[in-house]
Design a protein around this motif. Sequence first.
Motif, short mmCIF file in Angstrom:
data_model
loop_
_atom_site.label_atom_id
_atom_site.label_comp_id
_atom_site.label_asym_id
_atom_site.label_seq_id
_atom_site.Cartn_x
_atom_site.Cartn_y
_atom_site.Cartn_z
N ILE A 201 0.83 -1.19 0.07
CA ILE A 201 0.06 0.06 0.05
C ILE A 201 0.98 1.17 0.21
CG2 ILE A 201 -1.59 1.31 1.35
CD1 ILE A 201 -2.96 -1.46 2.18
N ILE A 202 2.05 1.23 0.86
CA ILE A 202 2.89 2.14 0.82
C ILE A 202 3.66 2.52 -0.54
CG2 ILE A 202 5.09 3.38 1.82
CD1 ILE A 202 4.18 2.05 4.46
N SER A 203 3.90 1.53 -1.22
CA SER A 203 4.53 1.63 -2.47
C SER A 203 3.69 2.09 -3.47
CB SER A 203 5.38 0.22 -2.92
OG SER A 203 6.04 -0.25 -2.07
N ALA A 204 2.52 1.59 -3.29
CA ALA A 204 1.51 2.24 -4.32
C ALA A 204 1.02 3.56 -4.22
CB ALA A 204 0.13 1.38 -4.27
N LEU A 205 0.61 4.20 -2.91
CA LEU A 205 0.68 5.54 -2.84
C LEU A 205 1.75 6.45 -3.08
CD1 LEU A 205 -0.84 5.15 0.98
CD2 LEU A 205 -1.93 5.90 -1.10
N ARG A 206 3.16 6.06 -2.90
CA ARG A 206 4.27 6.84 -3.53
C ARG A 206 4.55 6.65 -4.85
NH1 ARG A 206 7.98 4.55 1.55
NH2 ARG A 206 7.57 6.41 3.05
N ALA A 207 3.81 5.30 -5.50
CA ALA A 207 3.96 5.67 -7.11
C ALA A 207 3.06 6.63 -7.67
CB ALA A 207 3.79 4.06 -7.51
N MET A 208 1.94 6.88 -6.84
CA MET A 208 0.83 7.76 -7.23
C MET A 208 1.45 9.18 -7.19
SD MET A 208 -1.56 6.22 -8.56
CE MET A 208 -2.86 7.31 -8.62
N GLY A 209 2.53 9.58 -6.37
CA GLY A 209 2.91 10.89 -6.08
C GLY A 209 2.64 11.28 -4.78
N ALA A 210 2.20 10.51 -3.72
CA ALA A 210 2.00 10.85 -2.45
C ALA A 210 3.17 10.67 -1.56
CB ALA A 210 1.03 9.88 -1.80
N SER A 211 3.29 11.56 -0.50
CA SER A 211 4.32 11.26 0.62
C SER A 211 3.76 10.33 1.58
CB SER A 211 4.86 12.63 1.18
OG SER A 211 3.95 13.33 1.44
N VAL A 212 4.35 9.44 2.26
CA VAL A 212 4.01 8.63 3.28
C VAL A 212 4.57 8.64 4.44
CG1 VAL A 212 2.89 6.44 3.61
CG2 VAL A 212 2.89 7.28 1.49
N GLN A 213 4.13 8.85 5.47
CA GLN A 213 5.02 8.66 6.86
C GLN A 213 3.85 7.86 7.61
OE1 GLN A 213 7.80 10.30 8.02
NE2 GLN A 213 7.52 8.57 9.70
N THR A 214 4.99 6.76 8.11
CA THR A 214 4.40 5.49 8.86
C THR A 214 4.14 6.07 10.37
OG1 THR A 214 6.54 4.48 9.43
CG2 THR A 214 5.17 3.66 7.63
N LEU A 215 2.95 5.69 11.15
CA LEU A 215 2.82 5.95 12.46
C LEU A 215 2.19 4.80 13.29
CD1 LEU A 215 0.24 9.01 11.75
CD2 LEU A 215 2.78 8.97 12.23
N HIS A 216 2.51 3.42 12.64
CA HIS A 216 2.04 2.36 13.49
C HIS A 216 2.79 2.20 14.67
CE1 HIS A 216 5.44 0.95 11.21
NE2 HIS A 216 5.59 0.08 12.15
N THR A 217 3.94 2.76 14.97
CA THR A 217 4.79 2.70 15.88
C THR A 217 4.24 3.74 17.22
OG1 THR A 217 6.46 4.21 15.35
CG2 THR A 217 6.88 2.03 15.00
N VAL A 218 3.57 4.74 17.10
CA VAL A 218 2.98 5.68 17.93
C VAL A 218 2.05 4.90 18.90
CG1 VAL A 218 1.41 7.61 18.21
CG2 VAL A 218 3.29 7.47 16.42
N GLY A 219 1.18 3.96 18.40
CA GLY A 219 0.23 3.05 18.89
C GLY A 219 -0.98 3.86 19.84
N SER A 220 -1.65 3.72 20.86
CA SER A 220 -2.86 4.20 21.27
C SER A 220 -3.76 4.52 20.37
CB SER A 220 -2.18 5.70 22.08
OG SER A 220 -1.52 5.45 22.91
N GLY A 221 -3.99 3.55 19.46
CA GLY A 221 -5.08 3.83 18.36
C GLY A 221 -4.85 4.61 17.18
N VAL A 222 -3.66 5.29 17.08
CA VAL A 222 -3.21 6.10 15.93
C VAL A 222 -3.38 5.68 14.92
CG1 VAL A 222 -1.50 7.87 15.31
CG2 VAL A 222 -2.10 7.85 17.60
N PRO A 223 -3.90 6.09 13.93
CA PRO A 223 -3.84 5.45 12.28
C PRO A 223 -2.43 4.95 11.98
CG PRO A 223 -5.35 7.15 12.30
CD PRO A 223 -4.69 7.43 13.68
N ASP A 224 -2.19 4.10 10.93
CA ASP A 224 -0.99 3.57 10.58
C ASP A 224 -0.13 4.47 9.68
OD1 ASP A 224 -1.25 1.12 11.64
OD2 ASP A 224 -2.73 0.59 10.09
N LEU A 225 -1.13 5.37 8.79
CA LEU A 225 -0.45 6.12 7.93
C LEU A 225 -0.62 7.51 7.86
CD1 LEU A 225 -0.49 3.64 4.86
CD2 LEU A 225 1.16 3.80 6.47
N LEU A 226 0.21 8.48 7.61
CA LEU A 226 -0.07 9.94 7.48
C LEU A 226 0.43 10.01 5.95
CD1 LEU A 226 -0.58 12.79 8.74
CD2 LEU A 226 1.69 12.86 9.02
N VAL A 227 -0.62 10.61 5.10
CA VAL A 227 -0.41 10.76 3.61
C VAL A 227 -0.45 12.07 3.20
CG1 VAL A 227 -0.90 9.90 1.62
CG2 VAL A 227 -0.92 8.24 3.29
#
Length: 92
Positions: A14-40
Amino acid sequence: MRRAAKIDANQPDIISALRAMGASVQTLHTVGSGVPDLLVGFRGQTLLIEVKDGSKPPSARTLTPDQVEWHRDWRGSKVYVITDVTGAIDTL
């Protein structure tokens, strides 16, 4: 002590596909506490994406209690829940 955060098996694709479309992607999965996985970032917009593994049964794709609470309390933009690359591209 907090255990290492796991990612869904489809998250790298999913990250690769988003980046291929020209999006910037920051993973947030390590934050925890219910925070979503990706900031796009895409075309001046910021999106929050929760990734669920679409290959798992629906019961295994539900939000955790922490995620339900976080989504409920979030006062910013919508949080998208996606299960595959097509859903990620459609979200953009």
